[in-house]
Design a protein around this motif. Sequence first.
Motif, PDB file in Angstrom:
ATOM      1  N   SER A 130      25.973  -8.258  -2.886  1.00  0.00           N
ATOM      2  CA  SER A 130      26.002  -6.832  -3.235  1.00  0.00           C
ATOM      3  C   SER A 130      26.941  -6.538  -4.395  1.00  0.00           C
ATOM      4  O   SER A 130      26.773  -5.545  -5.106  1.00  0.00           O
ATOM      5  N   GLY A 131      27.961  -7.386  -4.581  1.00  0.00           N
ATOM      6  CA  GLY A 131      28.959  -7.141  -5.614  1.00  0.00           C
ATOM      7  C   GLY A 131      29.940  -6.034  -5.264  1.00  0.00           C
ATOM      8  O   GLY A 131      30.765  -5.636  -6.083  1.00  0.00           O
ATOM      9  N   TYR A 132      29.878  -5.549  -4.034  1.00  0.00           N
ATOM     10  CA  TYR A 132      30.745  -4.446  -3.589  1.00  0.00           C
ATOM     11  C   TYR A 132      32.114  -4.996  -3.190  1.00  0.00           C
ATOM     12  O   TYR A 132      32.199  -5.988  -2.471  1.00  0.00           O
ATOM     13  N   SER A 133      33.187  -4.346  -3.634  1.00  0.00           N
ATOM     14  CA  SER A 133      34.532  -4.920  -3.441  1.00  0.00           C
ATOM     15  C   SER A 133      35.479  -4.072  -2.598  1.00  0.00           C
ATOM     16  O   SER A 133      36.564  -4.548  -2.247  1.00  0.00           O
ATOM     17  N   GLU A 134      35.083  -2.850  -2.242  1.00  0.00           N
ATOM     18  CA  GLU A 134      36.024  -1.959  -1.550  1.00  0.00           C
ATOM     19  C   GLU A 134      35.724  -1.879  -0.053  1.00  0.00           C
ATOM     20  O   GLU A 134      35.397  -0.822   0.482  1.00  0.00           O
ATOM     21  N   ILE A 135      35.827  -3.010   0.640  1.00  0.00           N
ATOM     22  CA  ILE A 135      35.608  -3.042   2.082  1.00  0.00           C
ATOM     23  C   ILE A 135      36.899  -3.463   2.774  1.00  0.00           C
ATOM     24  O   ILE A 135      37.531  -4.451   2.379  1.00  0.00           O
ATOM     25  N   TYR A 136      37.295  -2.706   3.797  1.00  0.00           N
ATOM     26  CA  TYR A 136      38.567  -2.929   4.485  1.00  0.00           C
ATOM     27  C   TYR A 136      38.305  -3.090   5.988  1.00  0.00           C
ATOM     28  O   TYR A 136      37.419  -2.444   6.541  1.00  0.00           O
TER      29      TYR A 136
ATOM     30  N   MET B 245      26.603  -1.587   7.046  1.00  0.00           N
ATOM     31  CA  MET B 245      27.352  -1.863   5.815  1.00  0.00           C
ATOM     32  C   MET B 245      26.446  -1.723   4.587  1.00  0.00           C
ATOM     33  O   MET B 245      26.813  -1.061   3.599  1.00  0.00           O
ATOM     34  N   LEU B 246      25.268  -2.329   4.634  1.00  0.00           N
ATOM     35  CA  LEU B 246      24.373  -2.276   3.482  1.00  0.00           C
ATOM     36  C   LEU B 246      23.867  -0.857   3.243  1.00  0.00           C
ATOM     37  O   LEU B 246      23.661  -0.451   2.099  1.00  0.00           O
ATOM     38  N   SER B 247      23.667  -0.100   4.320  1.00  0.00           N
ATOM     39  CA  SER B 247      23.272   1.308   4.173  1.00  0.00           C
ATOM     40  C   SER B 247      24.384   2.102   3.498  1.00  0.00           C
ATOM     41  O   SER B 247      24.125   2.912   2.601  1.00  0.00           O
ATOM     42  N   ALA B 248      25.633   1.854   3.909  1.00  0.00           N
ATOM     43  CA  ALA B 248      26.779   2.562   3.326  1.00  0.00           C
ATOM     44  C   ALA B 248      26.916   2.252   1.839  1.00  0.00           C
ATOM     45  O   ALA B 248      27.246   3.129   1.033  1.00  0.00           O
ATOM     46  N   ILE B 249      26.646   1.004   1.478  1.00  0.00           N
ATOM     47  CA  ILE B 249      26.724   0.626   0.065  1.00  0.00           C
ATOM     48  C   ILE B 249      25.690   1.390  -0.746  1.00  0.00           C
ATOM     49  O   ILE B 249      25.994   1.971  -1.797  1.00  0.00           O
ATOM     50  N   ARG B 250      24.454   1.441  -0.268  1.00  0.00           N
ATOM     51  CA  ARG B 250      23.415   2.133  -1.027  1.00  0.00           C
ATOM     52  C   ARG B 250      23.591   3.651  -0.976  1.00  0.00           C
ATOM     53  O   ARG B 250      23.095   4.367  -1.855  1.00  0.00           O
TER      54      ARG B 250
ATOM     55  N   TYR C  37       0.815  -1.219   0.000  1.00  0.00           N
ATOM     56  CA  TYR C  37       0.000   0.000   0.000  1.00  0.00           C
ATOM     57  C   TYR C  37       0.850   1.272   0.000  1.00  0.00           C
ATOM     58  O   TYR C  37       0.293   2.380   0.031  1.00  0.00           O
ATOM     59  N   ASN C  38       2.158   1.121  -0.015  1.00  0.00           N
ATOM     60  CA  ASN C  38       3.072   2.277  -0.023  1.00  0.00           C
ATOM     61  C   ASN C  38       4.197   1.961  -1.007  1.00  0.00           C
ATOM     62  O   ASN C  38       5.230   1.398  -0.634  1.00  0.00           O
ATOM     63  N   ASN C  39       3.982   2.306  -2.274  1.00  0.00           N
ATOM     64  CA  ASN C  39       4.916   1.875  -3.316  1.00  0.00           C
ATOM     65  C   ASN C  39       6.272   2.567  -3.256  1.00  0.00           C
ATOM     66  O   ASN C  39       7.173   2.226  -4.012  1.00  0.00           O
ATOM     67  N   PHE C  40       6.444   3.521  -2.353  1.00  0.00           N
ATOM     68  CA  PHE C  40       7.744   4.186  -2.201  1.00  0.00           C
ATOM     69  C   PHE C  40       8.695   3.387  -1.298  1.00  0.00           C
ATOM     70  O   PHE C  40       9.864   3.741  -1.163  1.00  0.00           O
ATOM     71  N   ILE C  41       8.197   2.338  -0.659  1.00  0.00           N
ATOM     72  CA  ILE C  41       9.060   1.531   0.216  1.00  0.00           C
ATOM     73  C   ILE C  41       9.986   0.669  -0.622  1.00  0.00           C
ATOM     74  O   ILE C  41       9.543  -0.067  -1.503  1.00  0.00           O
ATOM     75  N   SER C  42      11.271   0.774  -0.367  1.00  0.00           N
ATOM     76  CA  SER C  42      12.247  -0.131  -0.991  1.00  0.00           C
ATOM     77  C   SER C  42      12.914  -0.915   0.125  1.00  0.00           C
ATOM     78  O   SER C  42      13.213  -0.379   1.187  1.00  0.00           O
ATOM     79  N   PHE C  43      13.136  -2.185  -0.123  1.00  0.00           N
ATOM     80  CA  PHE C  43      13.626  -3.066   0.929  1.00  0.00           C
ATOM     81  C   PHE C  43      15.141  -2.999   1.063  1.00  0.00           C
ATOM     82  O   PHE C  43      15.877  -2.798   0.097  1.00  0.00           O
ATOM     83  N   ASN C  44      15.572  -3.181   2.304  1.00  0.00           N
ATOM     84  CA  ASN C  44      16.998  -3.206   2.615  1.00  0.00           C
ATOM     85  C   ASN C  44      17.229  -4.385   3.549  1.00  0.00           C
ATOM     86  O   ASN C  44      16.587  -4.478   4.600  1.00  0.00           O
ATOM     87  N   GLU C  45      18.119  -5.290   3.187  1.00  0.00           N
ATOM     88  CA  GLU C  45      18.434  -6.400   4.088  1.00  0.00           C
ATOM     89  C   GLU C  45      19.136  -5.872   5.336  1.00  0.00           C
ATOM     90  O   GLU C  45      19.737  -4.804   5.320  1.00  0.00           O
ATOM     91  N   THR C  46      19.073  -6.646   6.423  1.00  0.00           N
ATOM     92  CA  THR C  46      19.803  -6.265   7.628  1.00  0.00           C
ATOM     93  C   THR C  46      20.889  -7.259   7.966  1.00  0.00           C
ATOM     94  O   THR C  46      21.905  -6.910   8.538  1.00  0.00           O
ATOM     95  N   GLY C  47      20.674  -8.548   7.603  1.00  0.00           N
ATOM     96  CA  GLY C  47      21.619  -9.577   8.019  1.00  0.00           C
ATOM     97  C   GLY C  47      21.533  -9.844   9.502  1.00  0.00           C
ATOM     98  O   GLY C  47      22.314 -10.614  10.051  1.00  0.00           O
ATOM     99  N   GLY C  48      20.600  -9.184  10.183  1.00  0.00           N
ATOM    100  CA  GLY C  48      20.343  -9.492  11.582  1.00  0.00           C
ATOM    101  C   GLY C  48      21.100  -8.675  12.600  1.00  0.00           C
ATOM    102  O   GLY C  48      20.867  -8.812  13.794  1.00  0.00           O
ATOM    103  N   THR C  49      22.010  -7.816  12.179  1.00  0.00           N
ATOM    104  CA  THR C  49      22.788  -7.025  13.135  1.00  0.00           C
ATOM    105  C   THR C  49      22.862  -5.569  12.684  1.00  0.00           C
ATOM    106  O   THR C  49      22.713  -5.258  11.495  1.00  0.00           O
ATOM    107  N   ALA C  50      23.133  -4.680  13.658  1.00  0.00           N
ATOM    108  CA  ALA C  50      23.317  -3.265  13.320  1.00  0.00           C
ATOM    109  C   ALA C  50      24.519  -3.083  12.400  1.00  0.00           C
ATOM    110  O   ALA C  50      24.532  -2.194  11.541  1.00  0.00           O
TER     111      ALA C  50
END
Length: 556
Positions: free
Chosen positions: A427-433, A347-352, A329-342
């Motif tokens: 995610s295909g993201y490769s620049e994590i240190y 990390m996923l927030s930083a990628i997006r 009912y709210n088509n502006f919602i886009s999903f974001n995984e959490t992996g279960g931890t903050a």
Amino acid sequence: MFEKNLEYIDNIALKRRLQRVSPTESKAGISYCMSQSNDYVLLKHDVPSDDLNNPREAVRKMLAHNIKGEMKPNDIIITFGIGLGYLLDEAYNKYPSRIYVYEPDLDLLHFVLGNIDISEHLSSGRVYITNDLEELIAKLSQTYITKDKVEIVYLQNYAIVRNKEMLMMTQRVFDTCQSKIVDVNTISKFSEVWLNNALDNIAMINSKEAYLLSSLDGKYAGQTALIAGAGPSLADNISYIQANRNKLIILAVNKAVKFLLQNGITPDFVVALDARNMNATLGGLENQLGRANCIFDIRTDKEVFSKGFRKLFVSFAATDNISKKLADYNNFISFNETGGTASTLAMLSAIRMGFSKIVFAGIDLAFKGNEIYASGETLKRVSQEEMLVDGTKKNIVQVHSVTGGMVYSREDYKAFVEHFSTLIKESGYSEIYNVSSFGAAIDGVKSVKFESLQLIAPAVNVTLDNIMPFKLNVKECMQEEFANINNIITYLSKGVFSAALISSIVKSALVYQYMQADIVTALQRNLEPQMAEEFIEKTKLAIKSVVEILQRNKLI
């Protein structure tokens, strides 16, 4: 024969790969001979896949040795290698369980499918087949419910020749099952509180100001994010973080915030996922958090609204039933995984958000000797194998370290390492240190010293003033929920404990959220009749609780 088998394979990606293999390629190096029992044995490059004396009898003995006790329809048998199908056929006829066939050699698999009719097995709906380990693990993760049995069986000759692949598969299967156990234990513990929090937060979003996490997409392109966890390596690197503060956008998990503030560092974003007692980590810091923003999941403790954050950004998880219902009912919602931890949400927030480089500090997922947090908190052992965490016993295990050796960790942390690795790969993201000198090794993350990082100075000041808050349309959503709840009540009035009752509960996002653990238990026990009375009473309680929460938040 090949087309007949192909028709029934329940794996579209495998079908496409098989169709790209030519008959000539599949025959390369293939030969076969007769065993002493007059059965054919497949060879590739003169190496037999099955037993040369009596392949069927060898398979029967191996199954009897590896599988102890009863196997039920929900249980899973994973076979390593296909050979000429003797193992698949014996397992299929002896056990009612699901069978996942992992044959890493695509050309060999193509040859077998072109010469051996296993269409009956494939068309049963019980047999899944792949040559890709990641596909196998994804299938297992989707279908495994904790307490289901998972047994690994194999062609003995094949397992010897390809022992590295066999060991890798076995380890990944074990890690996946452990991870799912952590997931289900978490659901059992938090399903009710998550429901409460989500509905509380829906009301808070519509009465106060909140923003979509997706409104931050791409805003920090070209910059470096530092994700601060609460592990000991945060303290080890605090002087470097202080010296390079102007080159970093800091996303801190809520447990790390107090330590950063004590060291003169205000994070740009606090990432919160705690379902209970947010005051334990953020209480008393309200006057210092006015310059920080907050990213939180819709199921987080609503106390995040009282901490004085500059802006609050809401994440909706694809695995959350209530979020999925809201999205209808709210088509502006886009999903974001959490992996279960903050940490994984950060990390996923930083990628997006578009960061070109992400640095972990304090994301150790392991202990530094006896030290477990940057604040200096130490391990509270119950025994050599167990520790206390907030009054709960946790198993102590060893995991692979960034040093190449092993390091002590918690069993649930080991599952989180697997979550991190999977999310990074997807995610295909490769620049994590990672600047930890001792922590757990995470696939896809490069281990470095902080001083060797190439940082761009200064960080660009991103204005968030032009982002608009959002409100949720809940009226129609709740109308549908009431229709679903009334449907459950109809089934309850019949007093029958059945699959139809379970199905009606699953259709209600709110009641299902409340009862997930009970439904898992019911499915595990195949709706045993003696469960009926207790389950029906729990369903009535769930409906009563859901209605009370909705009324309290004026959502009905």
